[in-house]
Design a protein around this motif. Structure first.
Motif, PDB file in Angstrom:
ATOM      1  N   ASN A 163      64.805   7.729  58.899  1.00 41.09           N
ATOM      2  CA  ASN A 163      65.604   6.544  58.615  1.00 41.09           C
ATOM      3  C   ASN A 163      65.843   6.426  57.113  1.00 41.09           C
ATOM      4  O   ASN A 163      65.284   7.176  56.309  1.00 41.09           O
ATOM      5  CB  ASN A 163      64.893   5.288  59.122  1.00 41.09           C
ATOM      6  CG  ASN A 163      64.646   5.323  60.614  1.00 41.09           C
ATOM      7  OD1 ASN A 163      65.414   5.915  61.366  1.00 41.09           O
ATOM      8  ND2 ASN A 163      63.566   4.690  61.057  1.00 41.09           N
ATOM      9  N   HIS A 169      61.735   7.416  63.736  1.00 41.27           N
ATOM     10  CA  HIS A 169      61.682   6.492  64.870  1.00 41.27           C
ATOM     11  C   HIS A 169      61.397   7.212  66.179  1.00 41.27           C
ATOM     12  O   HIS A 169      62.045   8.205  66.515  1.00 41.27           O
ATOM     13  CB  HIS A 169      63.010   5.742  64.988  1.00 41.27           C
ATOM     14  CG  HIS A 169      63.030   4.717  66.068  1.00 41.27           C
ATOM     15  ND1 HIS A 169      62.287   3.555  65.997  1.00 41.27           N
ATOM     16  CD2 HIS A 169      63.684   4.682  67.268  1.00 41.27           C
ATOM     17  CE1 HIS A 169      62.492   2.836  67.090  1.00 41.27           C
ATOM     18  NE2 HIS A 169      63.323   3.494  67.877  1.00 41.27           N
ATOM     19  N   ASP A 176      58.244   3.117  64.332  1.00 40.34           N
ATOM     20  CA  ASP A 176      58.610   3.993  63.226  1.00 40.34           C
ATOM     21  C   ASP A 176      57.349   4.543  62.572  1.00 40.34           C
ATOM     22  O   ASP A 176      56.463   3.768  62.169  1.00 40.34           O
ATOM     23  CB  ASP A 176      59.425   3.237  62.170  1.00 40.34           C
ATOM     24  CG  ASP A 176      60.784   2.790  62.690  1.00 40.34           C
ATOM     25  OD1 ASP A 176      61.255   3.378  63.669  1.00 40.34           O
ATOM     26  OD2 ASP A 176      61.353   1.847  62.118  1.00 40.34           O
ATOM     27  N   TYR A 188      55.135   1.360  61.908  1.00 41.03           N
ATOM     28  CA  TYR A 188      55.829   0.069  61.802  1.00 41.03           C
ATOM     29  C   TYR A 188      56.499  -0.267  63.131  1.00 41.03           C
ATOM     30  O   TYR A 188      57.107   0.600  63.766  1.00 41.03           O
ATOM     31  CB  TYR A 188      56.874   0.142  60.700  1.00 41.03           C
ATOM     32  CG  TYR A 188      57.614  -1.146  60.450  1.00 41.03           C
ATOM     33  CD1 TYR A 188      57.007  -2.212  59.778  1.00 41.03           C
ATOM     34  CD2 TYR A 188      58.932  -1.307  60.886  1.00 41.03           C
ATOM     35  CE1 TYR A 188      57.690  -3.390  59.545  1.00 41.03           C
ATOM     36  CE2 TYR A 188      59.628  -2.485  60.652  1.00 41.03           C
ATOM     37  CZ  TYR A 188      58.996  -3.534  59.977  1.00 41.03           C
ATOM     38  OH  TYR A 188      59.678  -4.702  59.744  1.00 41.03           O
ATOM     39  N   PRO A 190      59.428  -2.230  64.505  1.00 39.75           N
ATOM     40  CA  PRO A 190      60.628  -2.960  64.099  1.00 39.75           C
ATOM     41  C   PRO A 190      60.887  -4.207  64.937  1.00 39.75           C
ATOM     42  O   PRO A 190      61.447  -5.187  64.437  1.00 39.75           O
ATOM     43  CB  PRO A 190      61.745  -1.918  64.270  1.00 39.75           C
ATOM     44  CG  PRO A 190      61.196  -0.881  65.181  1.00 39.75           C
ATOM     45  CD  PRO A 190      59.725  -0.852  64.948  1.00 39.75           C
ATOM     46  N   GLY A 193      58.568  -6.640  63.384  1.00 38.01           N
ATOM     47  CA  GLY A 193      58.691  -6.744  61.937  1.00 38.01           C
ATOM     48  C   GLY A 193      57.353  -6.685  61.232  1.00 38.01           C
ATOM     49  O   GLY A 193      57.145  -7.358  60.223  1.00 38.01           O
TER      50      GLY A 193
END
Length: 228
Positions: A163, A169, A176, A188, A190, A193
């Protein structure tokens, strides 16, 4: 009357499931202390992230078999995630019993494994139908890139581009995967968040927040006492 058997013509068929489907490959869980620590962190972080979804099974270093019988292929992913099969404890992962392969597999590559991770294991996972296959080189010495992701397209793995923020991803997990500045792995979410944390990290963060709040209140009280 004595009966003489020609034993050379009798086919050998294993009857002991433990011999046909052993629960270990005899190899160590990780090549180094660094690999082990990061592998355990990854498993704990993924388990915590999916803990509210009871049908998601997260495991690692478990023997996995593709088909039933003596022609089965045995492989032991460092990390696997499988949806819809429940979280019960398993001794092995037998694809025909679970009804499906995992959606995600990951290998922590080392000097002794990286070539097989990029060839033999990749072929096995593709043949099994595992949607996403990720590789991580904790030492940054063996893979073309320290973090690599592949997605199954028409029966073959295709590299997943990074990304804009450098993360890779996984559509299978909707997560991620990143490299921290020190080269350690980070994950992470998404949709939420937020970065994945282990239960220990969550508890430590809460404790630090509580200590900071206590310190703030004490300072406020001291200020009131000085300036009534």
């Amino acid at each position: 009357m004595a009966t003489h058997l020609n034993r050379g013509k009798i086919p050998y068929v294993p009857t002991d499931a433990a011999k046909l489907y052993p629960e270990t490959d005899g190899k160590p869980m990780a090549a180094t202390d660094l690999h082990r620590a990061l592998l355990i962190w990854t498993l704990q972080a993924l388990e915590a992230h999916f803990s509210q979804i009871p049908e998601v099974y997260v495991s690692g270093d478990i023997m996995m078999y593709d088909v039933e019988g003596p022609h089965r292929t045995a492989v032991s992913p460092d990390v696997l995630v499988s949806f819809g099969i429940g979280t019960k404890k398993r001794r092995t992962y037998k694809v025909w019993e679970e009804g499906k392969p995992p959606e995600f597999a990951m290998e922590f590559s080392s000097e002794s494994t990286y070539e097989n991770d990029l060839t033999g294991k990749m072929d096995i996972y593709a043949a099994m139908g595992i949607q996403d296959y990720f590789l991580y080189d904790a030492e940054g010495r063996y893979l073309p890139s320290s973090l690599m992701g592949f997605e199954l397209v028409n029966g073959a793995y295709v590299g997943i581009p990074a990304n804009a923020d450098g993360g890779i991803h996984s559509r299978a997990l909707n997560l991620d995967f990143h490299l921290r500045d020190d080269g350690d792995l980070a994950i992470y979410a998404p949709s939420a968040g937020e970065w994945l944390q282990t239960p220990t990290e969550v508890a430590e963060a809460r404790a630090e927040k509580a200590e900071a709040e206590v310190a703030r209140l004490r300072e406020q009280l001291a200020r009131l006492q000085r300036d009534p």
